[in-house]
Design a protein around this motif. Structure first.
Motif, PDB file in Angstrom:
ATOM      1  N   ILE A 130       0.875  -1.173   0.000  1.00 16.44           N
ATOM      2  CA  ILE A 130       0.000   0.000   0.000  1.00 16.44           C
ATOM      3  C   ILE A 130       0.909   1.218   0.000  1.00 16.44           C
ATOM      4  CG2 ILE A 130      -1.753   1.305   1.247  1.00 16.44           C
ATOM      5  CD1 ILE A 130      -2.618  -1.392   2.536  1.00 16.44           C
ATOM      6  N   ALA A 131       0.816   2.025  -1.038  1.00 20.01           N
ATOM      7  CA  ALA A 131       1.648   3.228  -1.147  1.00 20.01           C
ATOM      8  C   ALA A 131       0.788   4.452  -0.873  1.00 20.01           C
ATOM      9  CB  ALA A 131       2.288   3.322  -2.529  1.00 20.01           C
ATOM     10  N   ILE A 132       1.260   5.292   0.046  1.00 23.35           N
ATOM     11  CA  ILE A 132       0.540   6.506   0.438  1.00 23.35           C
ATOM     12  C   ILE A 132       1.428   7.718   0.192  1.00 23.35           C
ATOM     13  CG2 ILE A 132      -0.433   7.789   2.400  1.00 23.35           C
ATOM     14  CD1 ILE A 132      -1.272   5.229   3.666  1.00 23.35           C
ATOM     15  N   ASN A 133       0.837   8.779  -0.305  1.00 30.62           N
ATOM     16  CA  ASN A 133       1.537  10.063  -0.374  1.00 30.62           C
ATOM     17  C   ASN A 133       0.514  11.187  -0.282  1.00 30.62           C
ATOM     18  OD1 ASN A 133       3.760  11.712  -0.472  1.00 30.62           O
ATOM     19  ND2 ASN A 133       3.958  11.683  -2.681  1.00 30.62           N
ATOM     20  N   HIS A 134       0.877  12.252   0.416  1.00 28.63           N
ATOM     21  CA  HIS A 134      -0.019  13.379   0.647  1.00 28.63           C
ATOM     22  C   HIS A 134      -1.371  12.909   1.181  1.00 28.63           C
ATOM     23  CE1 HIS A 134       2.903  16.008  -1.187  1.00 28.63           C
ATOM     24  NE2 HIS A 134       2.891  15.311  -2.301  1.00 28.63           N
ATOM     25  N   GLY A 135      -1.332  11.855   2.036  1.00 22.05           N
ATOM     26  CA  GLY A 135      -2.545  11.394   2.697  1.00 22.05           C
ATOM     27  C   GLY A 135      -3.478  10.569   1.847  1.00 22.05           C
ATOM     28  N   LYS A 136      -3.079  10.221   0.621  1.00 22.64           N
ATOM     29  CA  LYS A 136      -3.946   9.461  -0.282  1.00 22.64           C
ATOM     30  C   LYS A 136      -3.285   8.144  -0.667  1.00 22.64           C
ATOM     31  CE  LYS A 136      -3.950  12.740  -3.316  1.00 22.64           C
ATOM     32  NZ  LYS A 136      -4.207  13.518  -4.554  1.00 22.64           N
ATOM     33  N   ILE A 137      -4.103   7.133  -0.912  1.00 27.07           N
ATOM     34  CA  ILE A 137      -3.585   5.856  -1.406  1.00 27.07           C
ATOM     35  C   ILE A 137      -3.304   5.985  -2.904  1.00 27.07           C
ATOM     36  CG2 ILE A 137      -4.124   3.434  -1.881  1.00 27.07           C
ATOM     37  CD1 ILE A 137      -5.609   3.274   0.709  1.00 27.07           C
ATOM     38  N   LEU A 138      -2.058   5.755  -3.290  1.00 28.95           N
ATOM     39  CA  LEU A 138      -1.671   5.790  -4.698  1.00 28.95           C
ATOM     40  C   LEU A 138      -1.705   4.405  -5.326  1.00 28.95           C
ATOM     41  CD1 LEU A 138       1.483   8.132  -4.621  1.00 28.95           C
ATOM     42  CD2 LEU A 138      -0.937   8.747  -4.715  1.00 28.95           C
ATOM     43  N   PHE A 139      -1.478   3.378  -4.483  1.00 29.38           N
ATOM     44  CA  PHE A 139      -1.423   2.017  -5.007  1.00 29.38           C
ATOM     45  C   PHE A 139      -1.783   1.040  -3.900  1.00 29.38           C
ATOM     46  CE2 PHE A 139       0.811  -2.011  -5.519  1.00 29.38           C
ATOM     47  CZ  PHE A 139       0.440  -2.375  -6.806  1.00 29.38           C
ATOM     48  N   ASP A 140      -2.519  -0.012  -4.259  1.00 32.12           N
ATOM     49  CA  ASP A 140      -2.848  -1.095  -3.334  1.00 32.12           C
ATOM     50  C   ASP A 140      -2.903  -2.384  -4.153  1.00 32.12           C
ATOM     51  OD1 ASP A 140      -3.751  -2.854  -1.441  1.00 32.12           O
ATOM     52  OD2 ASP A 140      -5.603  -1.778  -0.975  1.00 32.12           O
ATOM     53  N   GLY A 141      -1.886  -3.219  -4.003  1.00 30.75           N
ATOM     54  CA  GLY A 141      -1.833  -4.438  -4.793  1.00 30.75           C
ATOM     55  C   GLY A 141      -0.584  -5.229  -4.479  1.00 30.75           C
ATOM     56  N   THR A 142      -0.222  -6.142  -5.359  1.00 32.48           N
ATOM     57  CA  THR A 142       0.958  -6.980  -5.144  1.00 32.48           C
ATOM     58  C   THR A 142       2.213  -6.273  -5.645  1.00 32.48           C
ATOM     59  OG1 THR A 142       0.831  -8.064  -7.305  1.00 32.48           O
ATOM     60  CG2 THR A 142      -0.474  -9.032  -5.510  1.00 32.48           C
ATOM     61  N   PRO A 143       3.394  -6.685  -5.151  1.00 31.75           N
ATOM     62  CA  PRO A 143       4.639  -6.118  -5.690  1.00 31.75           C
ATOM     63  C   PRO A 143       4.748  -6.307  -7.196  1.00 31.75           C
ATOM     64  CG  PRO A 143       5.096  -7.336  -3.672  1.00 31.75           C
ATOM     65  CD  PRO A 143       3.656  -7.607  -4.020  1.00 31.75           C
ATOM     66  N   GLU A 144       4.297  -7.456  -7.686  1.00 27.82           N
ATOM     67  CA  GLU A 144       4.366  -7.729  -9.127  1.00 27.82           C
ATOM     68  C   GLU A 144       3.516  -6.736  -9.925  1.00 27.82           C
ATOM     69  OE1 GLU A 144       5.544 -11.116  -6.767  1.00 27.82           O
ATOM     70  OE2 GLU A 144       3.632 -10.014  -6.800  1.00 27.82           O
ATOM     71  N   GLN A 145       2.353  -6.391  -9.394  1.00 24.50           N
ATOM     72  CA  GLN A 145       1.480  -5.431 -10.078  1.00 24.50           C
ATOM     73  C   GLN A 145       2.109  -4.040 -10.125  1.00 24.50           C
ATOM     74  OE1 GLN A 145      -1.973  -6.092  -7.620  1.00 24.50           O
ATOM     75  NE2 GLN A 145      -3.012  -7.325  -9.185  1.00 24.50           N
ATOM     76  N   LEU A 146       2.794  -3.659  -9.049  1.00 26.10           N
ATOM     77  CA  LEU A 146       3.452  -2.357  -9.032  1.00 26.10           C
ATOM     78  C   LEU A 146       4.592  -2.319 -10.051  1.00 26.10           C
ATOM     79  CD1 LEU A 146       3.700   0.453  -7.870  1.00 26.10           C
ATOM     80  CD2 LEU A 146       5.092  -0.470  -6.011  1.00 26.10           C
ATOM     81  N   ILE A 147       5.371  -3.402 -10.108  1.00 32.99           N
ATOM     82  CA  ILE A 147       6.472  -3.480 -11.083  1.00 32.99           C
ATOM     83  C   ILE A 147       5.916  -3.413 -12.500  1.00 32.99           C
ATOM     84  CG2 ILE A 147       8.240  -5.020 -12.041  1.00 32.99           C
ATOM     85  CD1 ILE A 147       8.750  -5.977  -9.143  1.00 32.99           C
TER      86      ILE A 147
END
Length: 286
Positions: A203-220
């Motif tokens: 789960i990646a957060i920046n400026h208080g918002k979720i930017l990404f929620d998924g598997t490491p493979e999906q982010l790559i």
């Protein structure tokens, strides 16, 4: 089994600072989750809300279908937490401190449990040492040990490997992975290596918002075609240099970009590349 449901969560501090904006997600056990984001992204605020250390200014957190505010005692009995700034009692020995923390948690068979966490955190030769004599890494191990007391169902660690050497970090990544087989383990970190090999969800957060929620493979996968190598240094326009790579043909520059510049050789993204690309994309929208 534990189920945490976060619904439209918002947090604004009395100063007016907005820490979290409309966060919604579900977390079920077993799970090993990496919480990523730059400093000030809202990670620590999110964890304080999950541990009932703060009350949200909007939205709700449900624990097994019931509002967390009504289940705080139940949560505390199932929680192991290592905040980023964790105070230790310097005049106590490691054993005395863990004994004190076990008493606070209401653990009955505390001696057996203390022995277990001392073993798991490799503190056997320091059990009688006063905490003031410990190195930074050893103090961090004591913090991790107290979180493991009571075999909690929910483990939350804020920057748990700060101050640990590479060998210790590998050891603790394996320990977190082992615990996640039947628990929820949440690791908040900015060290990508700490989540790359063990987390099944990011789960990646920046400026208080979720930017990404998924598997490491999906982010790559999201960064495919946006990472390249440049043979010659160029002025950074539209791309970010993430590393200088020494090769037999001289120094190459690893870059991430929405559109790679002319002459860049497309390469396979790493998780760190993908994270940098994600944060960069969001920065372009600000």
């Amino acid at each position: 089994m534990m189920n945490i449901s976060v619904q439209n969560l918002n947090m604004t501090y009395p100063t007016g600072k907005i820490a979290l904006r409309d966060i919604s997600l579900d977390i079920k056990s077993p799970n090993l989750i990496g919480l990523l984001g730059p400093n000030g992204a809202g990670k620590s605020t999110f964890m304080n809300l999950l541990t009932a250390g703060l009350l949200p200014t909007g939205g709700s957190i449900l624990l097994d279908g019931e509002p967390l505010v009504h289940k705080e005692k139940k949560l505390k009995s199932k929680l192991g937490y290592l905040p980023q700034s964790f105070g230790l009692y310097d005049e106590l020995t490691v054993w005395q401190f863990l004994d004190y923390m076990a008493a606070l948690k209401g653990i009955r068979d505390n001696k057996k449990d203390i022995e277990r966490v001392i073993q798991e955190t490799n503190l056997k030769d320091k059990r009688k040492a006063r905490i003031r004599t410990l190195s930074g890494g050893q103090r961090q191990r004591v913090g991790i040990a107290q979180a493991l007391l009571g075999n909690p169902e929910l483990l939350i660690f804020d920057e748990p490997t700060v101050g640990l050497d590479p060998e210790e970090r590998i050891s603790f990544r394996n320990l977190f992975s082992k615990n996640a087989q039947d628990k929820i383990v949440l690791l908040s970190t900015h060290i990508i290596e700490d989540v790359q090999s063990v987390c099944n969800r990011l789960i990646a957060i920046n400026h208080g918002k979720i930017l990404f929620d998924g598997t490491p493979e999906q982010l790559i996968l999201s960064a495919q075609g946006h990472v390249g190598l440049l043979e010659n240094q160029q002025e950074e326009q539209g791309f970010k240099v993430t590393a200088r790579v020494n090769t037999a043909n001289g120094v190459h520059y690893r870059i991430v970009a929405k559109q790679l510049p002319f002459g860049a050789q497309v390469v396979e993204p790493t998780l760190e590349d993908a994270y940098m690309y994600l944060i960069g994309k969001e920065g372009d929208k600000q």
